[in-house]
Design a protein around this motif. Sequence first.
Motif, mmCIF file in Angstrom:
data_model
loop_
_atom_site.group_PDB
_atom_site.id
_atom_site.type_symbol
_atom_site.label_atom_id
_atom_site.label_comp_id
_atom_site.label_asym_id
_atom_site.label_seq_id
_atom_site.Cartn_x
_atom_site.Cartn_y
_atom_site.Cartn_z
ATOM 1 N N ILE A 191 15.975 0.361 2.465
ATOM 2 C CA ILE A 191 14.529 0.547 2.656
ATOM 3 C C ILE A 191 14.266 1.657 3.656
ATOM 4 O O ILE A 191 13.402 2.522 3.445
ATOM 5 C CB ILE A 191 13.880 -0.776 3.116
ATOM 6 C CG1 ILE A 191 13.901 -1.795 1.964
ATOM 7 C CG2 ILE A 191 12.448 -0.543 3.596
ATOM 8 C CD1 ILE A 191 13.504 -3.206 2.380
ATOM 9 N N TYR A 210 14.893 -8.771 -4.959
ATOM 10 C CA TYR A 210 14.006 -7.853 -4.248
ATOM 11 C C TYR A 210 13.975 -8.201 -2.773
ATOM 12 O O TYR A 210 13.936 -9.384 -2.391
ATOM 13 C CB TYR A 210 12.585 -7.928 -4.806
ATOM 14 C CG TYR A 210 12.349 -7.055 -6.015
ATOM 15 C CD1 TYR A 210 12.170 -5.677 -5.877
ATOM 16 C CD2 TYR A 210 12.308 -7.611 -7.294
ATOM 17 C CE1 TYR A 210 11.953 -4.878 -6.990
ATOM 18 C CE2 TYR A 210 12.095 -6.812 -8.412
ATOM 19 C CZ TYR A 210 11.918 -5.444 -8.248
ATOM 20 O OH TYR A 210 11.710 -4.652 -9.340
ATOM 21 N N GLU A 212 11.790 -6.990 0.780
ATOM 22 C CA GLU A 212 10.612 -6.243 1.235
ATOM 23 C C GLU A 212 10.431 -6.443 2.731
ATOM 24 O O GLU A 212 10.568 -7.548 3.264
ATOM 25 C CB GLU A 212 9.366 -6.713 0.480
ATOM 26 C CG GLU A 212 8.136 -5.869 0.772
ATOM 27 C CD GLU A 212 6.975 -6.158 -0.182
ATOM 28 O OE1 GLU A 212 5.931 -5.495 -0.042
ATOM 29 O OE2 GLU A 212 7.131 -7.037 -1.059
ATOM 30 N N THR A 213 10.133 -5.349 3.435
ATOM 31 C CA THR A 213 9.810 -5.372 4.860
ATOM 32 C C THR A 213 8.517 -4.584 5.056
ATOM 33 O O THR A 213 7.940 -4.067 4.095
ATOM 34 C CB THR A 213 10.928 -4.735 5.704
ATOM 35 O OG1 THR A 213 10.961 -3.305 5.444
ATOM 36 C CG2 THR A 213 12.290 -5.343 5.375
ATOM 37 N N LYS A 217 10.134 -1.627 0.196
ATOM 38 C CA LYS A 217 10.903 -2.619 -0.561
ATOM 39 C C LYS A 217 12.016 -1.941 -1.348
ATOM 40 O O LYS A 217 11.987 -0.732 -1.586
ATOM 41 C CB LYS A 217 9.996 -3.405 -1.508
ATOM 42 C CG LYS A 217 9.345 -2.584 -2.587
ATOM 43 C CD LYS A 217 8.458 -3.465 -3.465
ATOM 44 C CE LYS A 217 7.795 -2.642 -4.572
ATOM 45 N NZ LYS A 217 6.948 -3.493 -5.456
ATOM 46 N N THR A 218 12.987 -2.736 -1.751
ATOM 47 C CA THR A 218 14.100 -2.230 -2.552
ATOM 48 C C THR A 218 14.620 -3.353 -3.447
ATOM 49 O O THR A 218 14.346 -4.534 -3.201
ATOM 50 C CB THR A 218 15.235 -1.695 -1.661
ATOM 51 O OG1 THR A 218 16.166 -0.946 -2.443
ATOM 52 C CG2 THR A 218 15.984 -2.840 -0.975
#
Length: 282
Positions: A191, A210, A212-213, A217-218
């Motif tokens: 990310i 997935y 997410e931060t 996301k990645t």
Amino acid sequence: MKIKRKIEIAVISDVHLGTRGCHAKDLLNYLNSIEPKKLVLNGDIIDAWQFSKRYFPKSHLKVIKKIMNMSADGVEIIYITGNHDELLRKFTGTTIGSIKIVDKLVLELHGKKAWFFHGDVFDMSMQNAKWLAKFGDYGYSALTLVNRMANWYLQRCGKERYSLSKKVKNNVKTSQKHINRYEKVISNLAIENCYDYVICGHIHEPKIKYFETKNGKTMYLNSGDWTENFTALEYQFKRWKIYYYSKDKLSPFFVEEDFEDMNMNDLIAAITIVEQHKKKTK
């Protein structure tokens, strides 16, 4: 003649050729069933940690020969080094025939960036105590050998395979914490570097997930292995999927019954095919 499945990218890792836990015939069936544009060998294909001249069956040689033949037929093959085949890291940036050897790989896939690497550099047990990791690897190999014998019996009785090592991993909280930490560290780094996909192997845990931060996301992808899960990653039509050999083999391509006729000379011949093919196309 059976039609092979056309896919853009196939990713395999943790094959561990040269060990008794490797299911080379199943992998060969899989490779015979696909026609990828790219084949990414994401580390630990050959197991140098446990390599022995006394054990390298013809079926294992045939996997190498198949990969060389795929390269000769125009499949782009990228070999990403892992910890069990780390001897190849001294050849990073070079090619053997038409096979590229790298430590990591970045591809653009329909406008999205994909980051490939084996994953051992993010494994704290590898970095802090390599000797302990090797000791644990021998224990894992012994377990897979017992598992293989048990599965031989189960299949003869018409029952499904069972993974002892996977059961052990799922029941040990510290192991699951280690896997979760591994996935999180890799995904956070992806990310931070704006990668849409991060593709690895190493921990023998096939997964698409997935992360997410607040920074983005990645998609985390792990190709699993060919010692207990028999999995690969496939990319086609802008989508990723995990291929499970035990579930997805509707009409598998069976391995030719000529293992007894193959020896090291055949492997050398397979490697020279690449050079001969290049000369003919010039």
